[in-house]
Design an enzyme around this catalytic site. Structure first.
Site, short mmCIF file in Angstrom:
data_model
loop_
_atom_site.label_atom_id
_atom_site.label_comp_id
_atom_site.label_asym_id
_atom_site.label_seq_id
_atom_site.Cartn_x
_atom_site.Cartn_y
_atom_site.Cartn_z
N GLU A 49 0.86 -1.18 0.00
CA GLU A 49 0.00 0.00 0.00
C GLU A 49 0.90 1.23 0.00
O GLU A 49 1.72 1.39 0.90
CB GLU A 49 -0.90 0.03 1.24
N ASP A 60 -6.14 9.55 9.22
CA ASP A 60 -4.82 9.08 9.63
C ASP A 60 -4.41 9.68 10.96
O ASP A 60 -4.71 10.83 11.26
CB ASP A 60 -3.78 9.43 8.56
#
Length: 272
Positions: A49, A60
């Protein structure tokens, strides 16, 4: 058969989960990205990823936010990320690469231009964290037309309608967010997570990857008993952030990922 589909068929036959480490493109340096991708594969990653840096990565945690900030400060743009994937593909034609990020940079480039450039570069899947399946039908069609899997997220709070929409819109795999919160958060109730994933398997007909809160080999092994893939992000990003040179980063990546790769290879997945 696509690279992602082929990977999951291969690992289903092997009776184990995939290991998918996450790294932010352009961090810890511009020159480190492609060598790090190769290092992750050498250490045992089954797919990669690659984070597309964005200025407001709302899902995040601090580790990946800071990595995005550092990459953006170095001038990283979306086309640079695609160029790094293309460079990686010149010597690796088998490892799936999934881009993960946010919709804004893709919209700025144009979904059709992005999909065409990503397909040419050798991208296999795209996760746009802030694009819901209900709103992303057009984007999903454009990506699939160019051989790229649109990958959607499900969470503990996802209801039956969202699951049904992901089943109809998504491909490649489904990313199950194990925690209510941001990446890098502390700890999940893994028994509860795995029970939920087992239920999703029956509903979706797609591989399920589990991410968020996975930081070490013991947790990887636990999650690998019930997931098709295990994603490790913030913990690796933290390791790379502490490195002063590209060579240090490569060594740190290998040192960190090897035991995780061993964990998935020594753990039999239930129902495989």
């Amino acid at each position: 058969m696509s690279r992602l589909a082929g990977l999951f068929v291969q690992l289903r036959d092997a009776g184990r989960a995939a290991l998918i480490p996450f790294m932010t493109a352009g961090d810890p340096s511009l020159t480190a990205t492609v060598p790090l991708m190769h290092a992750l594969v050498a250490a045992g990653a089954d797919a990669i990823e690659l984070g597309m840096p964005f200025s407001d990565p709302m899902a995040d945690g601090p580790s990946i936010q800071r990595a995005s900030e550092r990459a953006l400060a170095r001038g990283v743009k979306l086309r640079m990320v695609l160029e790094w994937v293309r460079e990686f593909r010149t010597t690796n034609s088998h490892t799936p690469v999934i881009l993960m990020g946010y919709l804004n940079p893709v919209e700025a480039m144009g979904i059709t231009s992005f999909a065409e450039a990503a397909a040419t570069a050798g991208v296999d899947g795209v996760i746009l964290v802030d694009l819901t399946p209900e709103e992303g039908r057009g984007e999903a069609v454009v990506l699939r037309q160019r051989g790229i899997d649109p990958i959607f997220l499900l969470a503990p709070t996802s209801g039956p309608e969202r699951v049904a929409t992901v089943r109809s819109m998504g491909s490649g795999f489904v990313y199950y967010v194990s925690l209510r919160g941001i990446t890098g958060a502390a700890q999940a109730d893994w028994a509860e997570v795995l029970e939920r994933v087992q239920h999703l398997h029956r509903q979706l007909g797609l591989p399920v990857a589990i991410g968020f809160g996975i930081r070490d080999a013991a947790t990887v092994a636990r999650v690998a008993t019930g997931a098709d893939a295990v994603v490790v992000g913030s913990a690796l990003v933290d390791q790379l952030a502490a490195c002063a040179t590209d060579q240090e980063a490569i060594a740190a990546a290998i040192r960190f990922v090897e035991p995780l790769a061993q964990a998935v290879r020594s753990t039999e997945r239930r129902g495989a």
